[in-house]
Design a protein around this motif. Structure first.
Motif, short mmCIF file in Angstrom:
data_model
loop_
_atom_site.label_atom_id
_atom_site.label_comp_id
_atom_site.label_asym_id
_atom_site.label_seq_id
_atom_site.Cartn_x
_atom_site.Cartn_y
_atom_site.Cartn_z
N ARG A 167 82.30 -0.16 46.89
CA ARG A 167 82.31 1.22 47.13
C ARG A 167 83.19 1.96 46.24
O ARG A 167 83.09 3.12 45.94
N LYS A 170 88.29 6.28 52.93
CA LYS A 170 87.39 5.33 53.21
C LYS A 170 88.02 3.85 53.50
O LYS A 170 87.21 3.01 54.15
N HIS A 185 86.89 1.93 57.09
CA HIS A 185 86.18 0.65 56.86
C HIS A 185 87.12 -0.23 57.92
O HIS A 185 86.57 -1.23 58.41
N SER A 220 80.91 5.05 57.69
CA SER A 220 81.03 4.70 56.24
C SER A 220 79.94 5.72 55.51
O SER A 220 80.29 6.03 54.27
#
Length: 339
Positions: free
Chosen positions: A225, A245, A249, A311
């Protein structure tokens, strides 16, 4: 061979996909290897089914043998049926009775046959200390309907049974009574958990979803990612994006774990709540009855879809506990009321 048995076998064979035909027949283990080698499996299915029926007749096939073939077909195609979870309970303080499976089967069959003259009960053991039960219901004056059976998967020494009902729902109390008595319990309750995916239901009930399903390398996924970030972006934006992010996560991992989720198709929420408003008066504010509505989330793989929401930027992390508690509570039917 009885014509009804021959027709039953023929119909079952016609349901089996050609890609699974040999696998199912070998699992049935009624026809010998030599007999199977004489069959031309490249024939049209109707002709193939007739050849297999003739071989079954040579072996003296019975109704019970035909029912076993149907169980094996259903085991291979279990996702074509809807399964409900039932949980049994003993009296408070009563010890677990370690009765054996043969005793359970004998008792279960006798209870149904005493209560109902025309009923066919067939068992097939599995390697995981469980038994599949097939029940074809009749009436006092009509023979059992072999094409609308109920199926039960019962795990020995546990209070759990998974039931896929036939259209003859009127026999549900009798089936539940036979299960309860044969397994030496005193009560049985239908739980708020249902799905076509029997293996996922088992994983949820026995808390095995972190073992039975494939795991994923979270570090690799996170790195992939990160590589998708635009190298021309401002470094401060990249830094903030990366921090967010990473947070999403981490939160997702804490809630769902680092493994594929059990497969469910839906979750249903029945809401009953009073209307609340800071404004005085109004028709809804004076209403004594609660407002009722039904909210249903559906997806071919609901839990994986929920896991990916944050996400993907569709929802904030963490998600509501009402959505994330499905595996831990073992429920996908919820009733939400005012406290």
């Amino acid at each position: 061979m009885d014509e009804t048995v021959a027709e039953f076998i023929k119909r079952t064979i016609l349901k089996i996909p050609m890609t699974k035909m040999m696998t199912v027949l070998k699992a049935w283990d009624f026809l010998s290897e030599n007999q199977l080698q004489t069959v031309n499996f490249r024939k049209r299915k109707e002709s193939l089914a007739q050849d297999l029926v003739l071989l079954c007749e040579e072996n003296g096939v019975s109704l019970n043998d035909a029912a076993l073939l149907d169980i094996i077909y259903t085991q291979f195609h279990r996702h074509q049926r809807v399964w409900d979870l039932f949980q049994m309970a003993k009296e408070p303080g009563e010890d677990i009775d370690l009765s054996d499976m043969e005793q359970f089967k004998s008792s279960f069959k006798k209870i149904l046959q005493r209560a109902l003259k025309n009923v066919t009960v067939t068992f097939r053991d599995t390697e995981e200390n469980a038994v599949w039960i097939r029940i074809a219901w009749g009436t006092q004056y009509r023979k059992p309907n072999q094409y609308k059976p109920a199926y039960v998967m019962y795990y020995s020494q546990t209070p759990y049974a998974f039931i896929s009902f036939s259209q003859l729902r009127s026999n549900t109390p009798l089936l539940c009574q036979a299960l309860t008595i044969a397994s030496k319990h005193h009560q049985i309750v239908k739980m708020d958990l249902r799905s076509r995916y029997l293996d996922s239901l088992k994983a949820i009930v026995f808390k095995q979803y972190n073992q039975n399903f494939e795991t994923h390398n979270s570090a690799t996924h996170l790195q992939e990612r990160r590589l998708g970030l635009d190298i021309n972006m401002d470094s401060r934006i990249i830094h903030e994006n990366r921090i967010e992010k990473d947070r999403v996560h981490r939160v997702t991992q804490e809630i769902f774990g680092d493994y594929s989720q059990p497969r469910l198709e839906f979750a249903q929420y029945k809401l009953e709540t009073k209307f609340k408003s800071d404004l005085n008066g109004g028709i809804l504010a004076e209403r004594e009855e609660p407002l009722r509505c039904l909210v249903k989330f559906s997806s071919p793989h609901l839990l994986e879809a929920l896991k990916s929401l944050a996400s993907a930027g569709i929802a904030d992390a963490p998600l509501s506990p009402l959505l994330t508690c499905i595996p831990s509570k073992g429920m996908n039917y919820f009733k939400i009321k005012d406290k």
